[in-house]
Design a protein around this motif. Structure first.
Motif, PDB file in Angstrom:
ATOM      1  N   ARG A  86       0.843  -1.201   0.000  1.00  0.00           N
ATOM      2  CA  ARG A  86       0.000   0.000   0.000  1.00  0.00           C
ATOM      3  C   ARG A  86       0.883   1.258   0.000  1.00  0.00           C
ATOM      4  NH1 ARG A  86      -4.054   0.954   4.563  1.00  0.00           N
ATOM      5  NH2 ARG A  86      -2.991  -0.902   5.208  1.00  0.00           N
ATOM      6  N   THR A  87       1.935   1.206   0.831  1.00  0.00           N
ATOM      7  CA  THR A  87       2.851   2.345   0.892  1.00  0.00           C
ATOM      8  C   THR A  87       3.478   2.599  -0.475  1.00  0.00           C
ATOM      9  OG1 THR A  87       3.381   1.621   3.117  1.00  0.00           O
ATOM     10  CG2 THR A  87       4.812   3.302   2.153  1.00  0.00           C
ATOM     11  N   ALA A  88       3.966   1.524  -1.087  1.00  0.00           N
ATOM     12  CA  ALA A  88       4.612   1.666  -2.390  1.00  0.00           C
ATOM     13  C   ALA A  88       3.644   2.268  -3.402  1.00  0.00           C
ATOM     14  CB  ALA A  88       5.109   0.313  -2.870  1.00  0.00           C
ATOM     15  N   ARG A  89       2.388   1.806  -3.340  1.00  0.00           N
ATOM     16  CA  ARG A  89       1.386   2.362  -4.262  1.00  0.00           C
ATOM     17  C   ARG A  89       1.130   3.827  -3.949  1.00  0.00           C
ATOM     18  NH1 ARG A  89      -2.405  -2.684  -4.421  1.00  0.00           N
ATOM     19  NH2 ARG A  89      -1.623  -3.658  -6.321  1.00  0.00           N
ATOM     20  N   ALA A  90       1.052   4.132  -2.633  1.00  0.00           N
ATOM     21  CA  ALA A  90       0.759   5.508  -2.225  1.00  0.00           C
ATOM     22  C   ALA A  90       1.875   6.452  -2.656  1.00  0.00           C
ATOM     23  CB  ALA A  90       0.564   5.568  -0.710  1.00  0.00           C
ATOM     24  N   LYS A  91       3.109   5.924  -2.661  1.00  0.00           N
ATOM     25  CA  LYS A  91       4.231   6.739  -3.127  1.00  0.00           C
ATOM     26  C   LYS A  91       4.094   7.088  -4.599  1.00  0.00           C
ATOM     27  CE  LYS A  91       7.875   4.266  -2.159  1.00  0.00           C
ATOM     28  NZ  LYS A  91       9.249   3.779  -1.890  1.00  0.00           N
ATOM     29  N   GLY A  92       3.206   6.384  -5.280  1.00  0.00           N
ATOM     30  CA  GLY A  92       3.013   6.638  -6.700  1.00  0.00           C
ATOM     31  C   GLY A  92       3.896   5.811  -7.593  1.00  0.00           C
ATOM     32  N   LEU A  93       4.469   4.707  -7.070  1.00  0.00           N
ATOM     33  CA  LEU A  93       5.275   3.838  -7.925  1.00  0.00           C
ATOM     34  C   LEU A  93       4.378   3.201  -8.979  1.00  0.00           C
ATOM     35  CD1 LEU A  93       7.593   1.912  -5.433  1.00  0.00           C
ATOM     36  CD2 LEU A  93       8.168   3.842  -6.899  1.00  0.00           C
ATOM     37  N   PRO A  94       4.955   2.950 -10.173  1.00  0.00           N
ATOM     38  CA  PRO A  94       4.156   2.294 -11.210  1.00  0.00           C
ATOM     39  C   PRO A  94       3.738   0.882 -10.759  1.00  0.00           C
ATOM     40  CG  PRO A  94       6.363   2.869 -12.007  1.00  0.00           C
ATOM     41  CD  PRO A  94       6.310   3.268 -10.589  1.00  0.00           C
ATOM     42  N   ALA A  95       2.563   0.442 -11.207  1.00  0.00           N
ATOM     43  CA  ALA A  95       2.016  -0.842 -10.784  1.00  0.00           C
ATOM     44  C   ALA A  95       2.999  -1.980 -11.022  1.00  0.00           C
ATOM     45  CB  ALA A  95       0.707  -1.116 -11.527  1.00  0.00           C
ATOM     46  N   THR A 137       6.304  -1.929 -11.034  1.00  0.00           N
ATOM     47  CA  THR A 137       7.358  -1.938 -10.021  1.00  0.00           C
ATOM     48  C   THR A 137       6.825  -2.498  -8.711  1.00  0.00           C
ATOM     49  OG1 THR A 137       8.024   0.122 -11.059  1.00  0.00           O
ATOM     50  CG2 THR A 137       9.182  -0.516  -9.062  1.00  0.00           C
ATOM     51  N   VAL A 138       5.609  -2.085  -8.365  1.00  0.00           N
ATOM     52  CA  VAL A 138       5.035  -2.562  -7.101  1.00  0.00           C
ATOM     53  C   VAL A 138       4.934  -4.087  -7.117  1.00  0.00           C
ATOM     54  CG1 VAL A 138       2.992  -2.537  -5.630  1.00  0.00           C
ATOM     55  CG2 VAL A 138       3.765  -0.430  -6.723  1.00  0.00           C
ATOM     56  N   VAL A 139       4.422  -4.619  -8.212  1.00  0.00           N
ATOM     57  CA  VAL A 139       4.220  -6.066  -8.281  1.00  0.00           C
ATOM     58  C   VAL A 139       5.555  -6.801  -8.319  1.00  0.00           C
ATOM     59  CG1 VAL A 139       3.342  -7.950  -9.698  1.00  0.00           C
ATOM     60  CG2 VAL A 139       1.958  -5.904  -9.347  1.00  0.00           C
ATOM     61  N   LEU A 140       6.450  -6.355  -9.201  1.00  0.00           N
ATOM     62  CA  LEU A 140       7.678  -7.120  -9.407  1.00  0.00           C
ATOM     63  C   LEU A 140       8.690  -6.900  -8.291  1.00  0.00           C
ATOM     64  CD1 LEU A 140       8.164  -6.853 -13.265  1.00  0.00           C
ATOM     65  CD2 LEU A 140       7.104  -8.669 -11.932  1.00  0.00           C
ATOM     66  N   ARG A 141       8.880  -5.636  -7.875  1.00  0.00           N
ATOM     67  CA  ARG A 141       9.936  -5.359  -6.898  1.00  0.00           C
ATOM     68  C   ARG A 141       9.484  -5.600  -5.472  1.00  0.00           C
ATOM     69  NH1 ARG A 141      13.594  -1.261  -8.227  1.00  0.00           N
ATOM     70  NH2 ARG A 141      14.203  -1.316  -6.041  1.00  0.00           N
ATOM     71  N   HIS A 142       8.224  -5.322  -5.200  1.00  0.00           N
ATOM     72  CA  HIS A 142       7.779  -5.426  -3.803  1.00  0.00           C
ATOM     73  C   HIS A 142       7.039  -6.723  -3.524  1.00  0.00           C
ATOM     74  CE1 HIS A 142       8.820  -1.264  -2.551  1.00  0.00           C
ATOM     75  NE2 HIS A 142       8.829  -1.115  -3.872  1.00  0.00           N
ATOM     76  N   ALA A 143       5.992  -6.989  -4.297  1.00  0.00           N
ATOM     77  CA  ALA A 143       5.176  -8.165  -3.986  1.00  0.00           C
ATOM     78  C   ALA A 143       5.897  -9.457  -4.333  1.00  0.00           C
ATOM     79  CB  ALA A 143       3.839  -8.086  -4.720  1.00  0.00           C
ATOM     80  N   LEU A 144       6.381  -9.574  -5.573  1.00  0.00           N
ATOM     81  CA  LEU A 144       6.976 -10.845  -6.010  1.00  0.00           C
ATOM     82  C   LEU A 144       8.226 -11.162  -5.203  1.00  0.00           C
ATOM     83  CD1 LEU A 144       6.770 -13.206  -7.897  1.00  0.00           C
ATOM     84  CD2 LEU A 144       8.082 -11.960  -9.593  1.00  0.00           C
TER      85      LEU A 144
END
Lengths: 355, 280
Positions: A251-260, A262-269
């Motif tokens: 949620r934080t990464a998304r709130a920072k405005g990172l592209p979807a 990046t959020v999926v690959l760098r954070h979630a995966l």
């Protein structure tokens, strides 16, 4: 990290010792008299006694075990009493065939499986998600030999697709069609050939036409063998990425405005990687065992067909050797998986838990 | 018990995949139970070989002149009985090992669970193949091999559950009352540890069907005509292809649908019994 790897290495050594002991006991657990098997038609009681003496079967068990360990360590796996060939030599022929097939299947399974898992996890509760999960569940419910049969009926030579389009269709089995090329002489005529045919045709013989021929033979068995691991990997990726996507840091990464992306690959995966890597590792073990059925359908001259013949003929030495090779491979794969765990998870790297 | 029934209905209403699974499993059970009364022939009746589908042979006959439909319908019985027998062996053995390990703790726990670790460090299908090799290629031995190889999974799960339940207050209370250990284990600990075992048993039945069929396909089940079993029927067809292509297709489809049913049901039960994934 170092202490963890060392401890994990210790466990592997213990497992290897158990594996060697188990294969030794296998020899004695199998029904039938090994001496009689070696003698075959020349069996007489006197000859059998002499043969038992020669094979060391009259020695005390611990003594026999020591001899066995000595031989295994020296790389002597005995002879097949059916072909009368050295088992190591036969393994050198069948092992590359199985490894090439298994690795190809694992690559397909990993890429498609992780892709499918991420794809469905990022679209939770949509039709895509339901369809993907259903397909993955169907994948683990398939009798793989039936899938192979259907694939051959569909796109194999003389199959439905061939009838409908006039195309030739994919080869029905083997790594090489003897009508066009013969594998043994081909391998012998090329210095430095490894038995891994994709590699040999591309880098040793540098013959793109033979490469295509080999690739065509590999295609269907690879796809069939990859279904189960692909489905397992997809299910685990779907579950762990789905869970990671619900976490606060996402949620934080998304709130920072990172592209979807990046959020999926760098954070979630990345945070979901541990169960995914584990499942890929355990699937390689499955492949080494599960290739048996695929090899039988596609007449693949690998370790699977070799071990089935050894079992049906009660051919002790090849059977021992195959179990030994697969179990040792399994132990090493698990070791690599656990160590890469540590590399992926700072908590284990720090040397704390690591149960 | 009516509360349980109501919960089951509510569960199936919410959980579509589990509903589909239940329907598939119920269909197979129904075929196994009532099918033989409905079909025109017995599996041992001999007719013309490779008769075309139609007439009194809706699926045709096989290479020995047996009616394929009759063999498939009786095959539902044998296939299910064999799978359930294997799974039950895994369940009983695994539950015993897991319960003793978790309840006794200490050295017994260590030894038993290291044994489980070792068993699980071999690829299970290969282990089953080797077990059949040792026991001899017969259908009975295939059942035993698949059962033995499936046990470690149950052992691990039951041990984990037992460890959780042992620290619950009612178990502590039963122990402090001075009840004998076996009584505490069998009347308090085990019954409260069996939820996940139901899930594993459902999924295990599906994988037992696949493993038995696979071993039979490799020719490790012995005489393929002794009993009508789906894996054996498929193998007979495979050996007589292309004449018996329909036989392979039908037998494989039956195995697939049945295993899919057990897997859908098992997955649904897992979601329902696991508080982490429940209602999310």
């Amino acid at each position: 990290m170092f202490a963890y790897v060392l401890r994990r290495l210790g466990l592997s050594v213990v497992l290897l010792a158990v594996v060697v002991l188990a294969t030794f006991l296998l020899h004695h657990a199998l029904p039938g008299d090994p001496a009689a098997a070696v003698l075959g038609k020349q069996y007489t009681q006197a000859a059998a006694f002499e043969m038992r003496e020669r094979l060391g079967l009259n020695d005390p068990l611990p003594w026999q075990f020591l001899h066995y360990v000595e031989a295994v360590v020296a790389g002597d796996l005995g002879r097949s009493h059916v072909s009368n060939q050295l088992v190591t030599r036969e393994l050198a022929r069948v092992l590359p065939a199985t490894l090439e097939l298994s690795v190809a299947a694992l690559l397909v399974a990993s890429f498609v499986g992780v892709g499918l898992g991420v794809f469905t996890a990022t679209r939770p509760r949509t039709w895509w998600d339901v369809a993907g999960l259903t397909a993955a569940l169907a994948g683990v419910s398939l009798p793989i030999f039936w899938l192979g049969f259907l694939a051959l009926q569909g796109v194999g030579e003389g199959g439905l697709l061939a009838h409908a389009t006039g195309l030739r269709g994919l080869p029905l089995g083997g790594r090489f069609s003897p009508a066009e090329y013969s594998l043994g002489p081909w391998l012998e005529s090329h210095e430095g050939a490894t038995g891994f045919l994709l590699w040999d045709t591309l880098f040793v013989a540098r013959d793109p036409q033979v490469f295509l021929h080999v690739a065509k033979h590999l295609l269907l068995p690879t796809l069939v063998l990859s279904t189960v691991p692909m489905s397992v990997i997809a299910r685990i990726t779907r579950a762990s990425v789905g869970e990671a996507l619900l976490q606060d840091y996402v949620r934080t990464a998304r709130a920072k405005g990172l592209p979807a992306r990046t959020v999926v690959l760098r954070h979630a995966l990345r945070n979901a990687a541990i169960p995914v890597v584990t499942s890929i590792g355990t699937q390689l073990g499955y492949l080494l065992g599960g290739a048996v059925l695929t090899e039988t359908i596609f007449q693949w001259p690998g370790m699977g067909t070799y071990v089935v013949q050894a079992i049906l003929n009660l051919d002790v030495k090849p059977l021992q050797a195959c179990v030994l090779v697969v179990a040792v491979g399994f132990v090493f794969v698990n070791l690599i998986v656990d160590v890469s765990y540590a590399a992926l998870d700072p908590r284990i790297r720090a040397g704390g838990g690591g149960a | 018990m009516s509360g349980g029934g109501a919960r089951a209905v509510a569960f199936l209403r919410h959980h579509r995949p589990a509903l589909v699974g239940t329907v598939l499993v119920a269909l197979v059970l129904l075929t196994a139970a009532g099918g033989p009364a409905v079909i025109p022939h017995a599996p041992g009746d001999v007719f013309e070989r490779f008769a075309e589908p139609g007439g009194s042979h809706p699926l045709g006959t096989d290479s020995q002149g047996y009616d394929l439909l009759a063999r498939m319908v009786y095959g539902a019985r044998t296939t299910l009985v064999i799978a359930v027998a294997s799974m039950t062996l895994s369940l009983v053995l695994g539950t015993l090992v897991g319960a003793v390990a978790g309840f006794a703790g200490g050295v017994a726990d260590m030894l038993l669970m290291r044994g489980v670790d070792v068993a699980m460090s071999f690829p299970s299908f290969l282990l089953a193949m080797v077990t059949v090799a040792v026991l001899g290629p017969r259908l009975e031995n295939v059942i035993v091999a698949v059962g033995l190889v499936g046990a470690p999974v149950f052992a691990r799960q039951v041990r984990a559950e037992v460890l959780r339940v042992v620290s619950e207050e009612y178990v502590v209370a039963a122990r402090s009352l001075g009840l004998p250990a076996t009584r505490v284990l069998f009347t308090h600990v085990l019954p409260n540890s069996l939820g996940p075992v139901i899930v594993l048993g459902t999924l295990g039945t599906g994988s037992a069907i696949l493993s038995v069929a696979g071993l039979n396909f490799l020719g490790l089940g012995g005489d393929p005509y002794r009993v009508p079993e789906w894996g054996l029927i498929l193998t007979q067809g495979w050996n007589k292809r292309p004449d018996a292509n329909l036989q392979v297709a039908v037998a494989g489809l039956a195995i697939f649908v049945t295993v899919l049913g057990f897997n859908l049901l098992g997955d649904g039960l897992k979601d329902e019994l696991d508080p982490r994934t429940r209602r999310r």
